[in-house]
Design a protein around this motif. Structure first.
Motif, short mmCIF file in Angstrom:
data_model
loop_
_atom_site.label_atom_id
_atom_site.label_comp_id
_atom_site.label_asym_id
_atom_site.label_seq_id
_atom_site.Cartn_x
_atom_site.Cartn_y
_atom_site.Cartn_z
N UNK A 1 0.78 -1.12 -0.16
CA UNK A 1 -0.10 0.22 -0.24
C UNK A 1 0.77 1.38 -0.42
N UNK A 2 1.89 1.09 0.71
CA UNK A 2 3.49 2.38 0.49
C UNK A 2 3.45 2.54 -0.51
N UNK A 3 3.97 1.86 -1.20
CA UNK A 3 5.09 1.52 -2.10
C UNK A 3 3.48 2.56 -3.64
N UNK A 4 2.48 1.98 -3.00
CA UNK A 4 1.72 2.49 -4.55
C UNK A 4 1.16 4.48 -3.96
N UNK A 5 1.06 4.19 -2.64
CA UNK A 5 1.38 6.20 -2.11
C UNK A 5 2.08 6.60 -2.91
N UNK A 6 3.20 6.76 -2.25
CA UNK A 6 3.94 6.70 -2.92
C UNK A 6 4.98 7.46 -4.57
N UNK A 7 4.04 6.34 -4.97
CA UNK A 7 4.16 7.18 -6.31
C UNK A 7 3.50 8.11 -6.73
N UNK A 8 2.53 8.76 -5.64
CA UNK A 8 1.94 9.53 -6.29
C UNK A 8 2.26 10.88 -6.12
N UNK A 9 3.26 11.46 -5.28
CA UNK A 9 3.72 12.05 -4.80
C UNK A 9 5.41 11.98 -6.00
N UNK A 10 5.41 10.75 -6.54
CA UNK A 10 6.67 10.41 -7.26
C UNK A 10 6.19 10.46 -8.06
N UNK A 11 4.96 10.55 -8.77
CA UNK A 11 4.95 10.91 -10.38
C UNK A 11 5.50 11.27 -11.51
N UNK A 12 6.51 12.45 -10.92
CA UNK A 12 6.00 14.03 -11.93
C UNK A 12 7.60 13.03 -12.56
N UNK A 13 8.52 12.42 -11.09
CA UNK A 13 10.00 11.97 -11.37
C UNK A 13 9.86 10.24 -12.21
N UNK A 14 8.68 9.66 -12.31
CA UNK A 14 8.39 8.70 -13.07
C UNK A 14 9.26 8.98 -14.39
N UNK B 1 -11.17 -11.39 -8.38
CA UNK B 1 -11.70 -11.61 -9.77
C UNK B 1 -11.21 -9.57 -9.57
N UNK B 2 -11.85 -8.65 -9.18
CA UNK B 2 -11.66 -7.49 -9.09
C UNK B 2 -10.54 -6.79 -8.66
N UNK B 3 -10.44 -7.54 -8.05
CA UNK B 3 -8.58 -6.76 -7.47
C UNK B 3 -7.58 -6.59 -8.70
N UNK B 4 -8.56 -7.73 -9.73
CA UNK B 4 -7.52 -7.33 -11.18
C UNK B 4 -8.06 -6.93 -12.50
N UNK B 5 -9.41 -7.17 -12.03
CA UNK B 5 -9.75 -6.08 -13.17
C UNK B 5 -9.51 -4.36 -13.06
N UNK B 6 -9.28 -4.37 -11.50
CA UNK B 6 -9.15 -3.19 -11.38
C UNK B 6 -7.29 -2.48 -11.35
N UNK B 7 -6.30 -3.39 -11.11
CA UNK B 7 -5.17 -3.85 -11.27
C UNK B 7 -4.39 -3.45 -12.53
N UNK C 1 -4.19 5.43 -9.45
CA UNK C 1 -5.18 5.68 -9.12
C UNK C 1 -6.01 4.13 -8.77
N UNK C 2 -5.56 3.42 -10.48
CA UNK C 2 -6.47 2.17 -9.83
C UNK C 2 -5.81 0.97 -9.79
N UNK C 3 -4.33 0.96 -9.07
CA UNK C 3 -3.53 -0.13 -8.70
C UNK C 3 -3.67 0.29 -7.19
N UNK C 4 -3.79 1.89 -6.77
CA UNK C 4 -4.30 2.20 -4.74
C UNK C 4 -5.43 1.80 -4.61
N UNK C 5 -6.53 1.62 -5.52
CA UNK C 5 -8.10 0.73 -5.07
C UNK C 5 -7.83 -0.56 -5.88
N UNK C 6 -7.31 -1.35 -6.10
CA UNK C 6 -6.92 -3.07 -6.34
C UNK C 6 -5.89 -3.37 -4.83
N UNK C 7 -4.93 -2.65 -4.44
CA UNK C 7 -4.24 -3.08 -3.54
C UNK C 7 -5.41 -2.84 -2.23
#
Length: 428
Positions: free
Chosen positions: A26-39, A365-371, A395-401
């Motif tokens: 959960x933290x990994x995907x959450x940290x991608x939000x403030x790091x999106x500009x550098x990805x 099934x739901x987690x993979x439809x999102x992820x 956003x979708x990956x966070x919901x899946x996580x």
């Protein structure tokens, strides 16, 4: 069928690893939000280094260690060598990963980050020791060879990583730091993750599918091609060799992947259980998605430095967020319900529940439809340099996580429940 009592390790050797791994995910995907500009930029960036090491150590390796503590006694048909070592490994790996991630994010190379690297290396050494002695006392197989060899590559990966940390502070290595970083990443991806997944899945896939044919000769070819390619890449990476050696090493590893894919195909074709649950569907999806990082890697090797900076990041994320994370998310609901089932039932009494009763197929099934679409949007955004696509994918990956994490906690909560289903049935 319930395994013998000696093949069921204590809960503390397995369950805490799953819990910490879920939090890290959960933290990994959450940290991608403030790091999106550098990805979309170069992969050697403090935030990318922090996220990558948390994903590798806190999420994937943490969960694999927990699952290995359960699977090693089953595969070796022998009790876990020590049930105390996993406690020490858990503490060392959690503390070491935390120190590494925090200091990578700050890009601080003081005593704290060196301590973190040393703790992780020590944790890996203890885990390898426990696994080696468990398998040595039990039954040997090609899967065992994969798993133990992967442990050796993991130790080498950690040692190289600690050496690179020291080099960032004191700069004593003769070649470019980024060249050694490539070796560190390749050994970790192909030596540890790819080889470990191959070994474990070579047992789990035929078992879950009830395959009538298991062509172990193909696994032997896979083993030698993987390790031959890795050894060649390691030598040319440390001792600068001819430029042609890196493509040859890549071709050897690719040949290993082809033999492994052929093994999986034959197991699937000869399966008695034709209908796949969603955990197994995700496993096959992950294996098919392995083609993406291989294509990106092949293009990078052939194109050299002419590609945009984001390609290196896309390659790493396509491997970790795609192949590794999807196969872990799928296999979690094949292994964790079985683990919990063993602890809530007595070996001496007929079980009132089966593993399939402990999880919800619809949530898998739901987690993979999102992820899956989130992952594809993430990789596309990195390759095209489109931050909006990155945010949509994250956003979708966070919901899946969140669905995945809640589902894991739901299954683990069954340990505290006393199942008395028969008492609810009127006695006639």
């Amino acid at each position: 069928m319930m395994p013998p009592a000696q093949q069921i390790p204590a809960k503390h050797t397995v369950i805490p690893y799953y819990l910490i791994a879920v939090i890290a995910f959960l933290i990994v995907i959450g940290l991608c939000i403030p790091a999106a500009e550098v990805l979309t930029g170069h992969h050697f960036h403090p935030k990318i280094l922090a996220i990558t090491h948390l994903a590798v150590l806190g999420w994937a390796t943490m969960l694999i260690f927990g699952a290995s503590n359960q699977l090693a006694p089953v595969l070796s048909e022998h009790a876990l060598y020590s049930e105390h070592i996993p406690c020490a490994v858990l503490v060392l790996l959690t503390a070491g990963t935390s120190l590494l991630v925090i200091n990578f994010w700050r890009f601080s190379f003081g005593a704290a980050i060196f301590t973190g690297g040393s703790l992780v290396l020590l944790a890996f050494g203890l885990q390898a020791w426990n696994q080696f002695h468990t398998f040595r006392a039990g039954k040997e197989s090609i899967a065992t060879r994969f798993i133990l060899t992967a442990q050796l590559w993991l130790l080498l990966t950690a040692a190289l990583g600690l050496l690179l940390l020291i080099n960032l502070r004191y700069s004593f290595l003769p070649a470019s730091h980024l060249e050694y970083l490539k070796v560190h990443a390749a050994v970790g991806m192909a030596g540890w993750f790819l080889q470990l997944v191959t070994g474990v899945s070579s047992k789990l896939i035929p078992m879950f599918l009830l395959s009538q044919t298991t062509p172990n000769k193909l696994l032997s070819y896979t083993y030698y091609f993987f390790n031959g390619g890795l050894a060649l890449f390691l030598i040319t990476g440390i001792v600068a060799g001819p430029a042609v050696i890196a493509p040859i090493a890549l071709l050897l590893i690719l040949a290993g992947v082809i033999f492994y894919s052929r093994y999986v195909y034959i197991c699937r074709r000869s399966a008695m259980r034709k209908r796949l649950d969603h955990g197994m569907r995700q496993t096959f999806l992950a294996i098919s998605l392995l083609i993406l990082p291989l294509v990106l890697l092949g293009i990078s090797v052939l194109a050299g430095r002419r590609l945009p900076d984001g390609w290196g990041t896309a390659f790493g994320y396509s491997f970790m967020a795609g192949f590794i994370s999807i196969i872990i998310m799928g296999q979690t609901f094949k292994t964790l319900p079985f683990i919990i089932w063993m602890h809530i039932n007595s070996p001496d009494e007929p079980p009132e529940l089966m593993p399939a009763n402990l999880y919800r197929e619809g949530l898998v099934r739901l987690q993979m439809w999102l992820y899956a679409p989130g992952y594809l949007l993430l990789i596309t955004g990195i390759l095209l340099g489109q931050v909006r696509l990155l945010y949509a994918g994250i956003g979708l990956m966070m919901l899946a996580a969140a669905v995945y994490a809640g589902h894991v906690l739901y299954i683990i909560s069954k340990l505290k429940c006393k199942w008395k289903l028969t008492s609810a049935i009127p006695h006639l």
